[in-house]
Design a protein around this motif. Structure first.
Motif, PDB file in Angstrom:
ATOM      1  N   TRP A  26       0.873  -1.303   0.007  1.00  0.00           N
ATOM      2  CA  TRP A  26      -0.044   0.015   0.034  1.00  0.00           C
ATOM      3  C   TRP A  26       0.779   1.184  -0.140  1.00  0.00           C
ATOM      4  N   TYR A  27       2.279   1.202   0.556  1.00  0.00           N
ATOM      5  CA  TYR A  27       3.234   2.118   0.414  1.00  0.00           C
ATOM      6  C   TYR A  27       3.318   2.588  -1.134  1.00  0.00           C
ATOM      7  N   VAL A  28       3.648   1.360  -1.720  1.00  0.00           N
ATOM      8  CA  VAL A  28       3.863   1.679  -3.155  1.00  0.00           C
ATOM      9  C   VAL A  28       2.716   2.117  -3.932  1.00  0.00           C
ATOM     10  N   SER A  29       1.478   1.651  -3.772  1.00  0.00           N
ATOM     11  CA  SER A  29       0.141   2.168  -4.261  1.00  0.00           C
ATOM     12  C   SER A  29       0.044   3.629  -4.089  1.00  0.00           C
ATOM     13  N   LYS A  30       0.094   4.113  -2.881  1.00  0.00           N
ATOM     14  CA  LYS A  30      -0.013   5.611  -2.542  1.00  0.00           C
ATOM     15  C   LYS A  30       1.079   6.214  -3.417  1.00  0.00           C
ATOM     16  N   PHE A  31       2.375   5.732  -3.395  1.00  0.00           N
ATOM     17  CA  PHE A  31       3.346   6.519  -3.916  1.00  0.00           C
ATOM     18  C   PHE A  31       3.129   6.554  -5.544  1.00  0.00           C
ATOM     19  N   ARG A  92      11.091  12.809  -5.757  1.00  0.00           N
ATOM     20  CA  ARG A  92      11.222  12.019  -4.683  1.00  0.00           C
ATOM     21  C   ARG A  92       9.716  12.327  -4.051  1.00  0.00           C
ATOM     22  N   HIS A  93       9.143  11.313  -3.217  1.00  0.00           N
ATOM     23  CA  HIS A  93       8.004  11.409  -2.401  1.00  0.00           C
ATOM     24  C   HIS A  93       8.214  11.334  -1.144  1.00  0.00           C
ATOM     25  N   ASP A  94       7.599  12.190  -0.252  1.00  0.00           N
ATOM     26  CA  ASP A  94       7.756  12.295   1.215  1.00  0.00           C
ATOM     27  C   ASP A  94       6.417  11.931   1.652  1.00  0.00           C
ATOM     28  N   MET A  95       6.269  10.778   2.274  1.00  0.00           N
ATOM     29  CA  MET A  95       4.735  10.334   2.882  1.00  0.00           C
ATOM     30  C   MET A  95       4.928  10.543   4.430  1.00  0.00           C
ATOM     31  N   ALA A 104       6.785   9.011   7.405  1.00  0.00           N
ATOM     32  CA  ALA A 104       6.545   7.600   7.413  1.00  0.00           C
ATOM     33  C   ALA A 104       7.410   6.682   6.414  1.00  0.00           C
ATOM     34  N   ALA A 105       7.579   7.402   5.517  1.00  0.00           N
ATOM     35  CA  ALA A 105       8.472   6.807   4.187  1.00  0.00           C
ATOM     36  C   ALA A 105       8.665   7.656   3.169  1.00  0.00           C
ATOM     37  N   PHE A 106       9.873   7.489   2.579  1.00  0.00           N
ATOM     38  CA  PHE A 106      10.028   8.493   1.313  1.00  0.00           C
ATOM     39  C   PHE A 106      10.693   7.421   0.258  1.00  0.00           C
ATOM     40  N   CYS A 107      10.354   7.857  -1.162  1.00  0.00           N
ATOM     41  CA  CYS A 107      10.575   7.076  -2.032  1.00  0.00           C
ATOM     42  C   CYS A 107      11.333   8.045  -3.084  1.00  0.00           C
ATOM     43  N   GLU A 108      12.432   7.481  -3.639  1.00  0.00           N
ATOM     44  CA  GLU A 108      12.942   8.035  -4.631  1.00  0.00           C
ATOM     45  C   GLU A 108      12.877   7.160  -6.205  1.00  0.00           C
TER      46      GLU A 108
END
Length: 142
Positions: A26-31, A92-95, A104-108
């Motif tokens: 779900w982290y991946v889905s929201k990103f 980059r996404h900052d959740m 909670a998480a970040f994604c590049e």
């Protein structure tokens, strides 16, 4: 540059795993949902992609998890364009937990602009490049 959120949502109980926190799928889905909102801001809207025969493809994605998200938590993602190249972008996404403000998480992600017919990378249109340059920011420290 501070920007509006590219995703807002809630963690539902059915998105949680046996440990009680939001499952990584779900982290991946929201990103992913944030991706499409960021792309639209750059001019890579669904209608543009359909009419031009273009598309976007992720070629690298790295996620760092910092805090649990639990059922009922409100989630917000803010996105930052880090690099613009002829045929690719890195962002980059900052959740965050919207209530506490904690990350909670970040994604590049690195994504390639492509010609869907040829199935090859393609340069961004000049109008897209000009818009994207206005969103370019300095890299954010982890």
């Amino acid at each position: 540059m501070e920007q509006e959120a590219t995703y807002r949502g809630t963690v539902y109980p059915w998105q949680c795993d046996h440990v009680g926190h939001m499952n990584i799928m779900w982290y991946v889905s929201k990103f992913d949902e944030a991706n499409w909102n960021l792309f639209a801001r750059l001019g890579l809207t669904p209608s543009f992609l359909r009419s031009s025969g273009r598309g976007m493809a992720a070629v690298q994605q790295n996620i760092t998890y910092r805090r649990e998200l639990l059922a009922g938590d409100i989630v917000q993602v803010r996105s930052h364009l880090l690099e613009l190249r002829d045929k690719s972008i890195r962002f980059r996404h900052d959740m965050t937990n919207a209530e506490t403000g904690e990350i909670a998480a970040f994604c590049e992600i690195t994504a390639v602009h492509m010609d869907r017919g040829l199935r090859k990378s393609a340069p961004f249109a000049e109008a897209i490049r000009e818009t994207a340059l206005r969103y370019l920011v300095e890299p954010v420290e982890a």
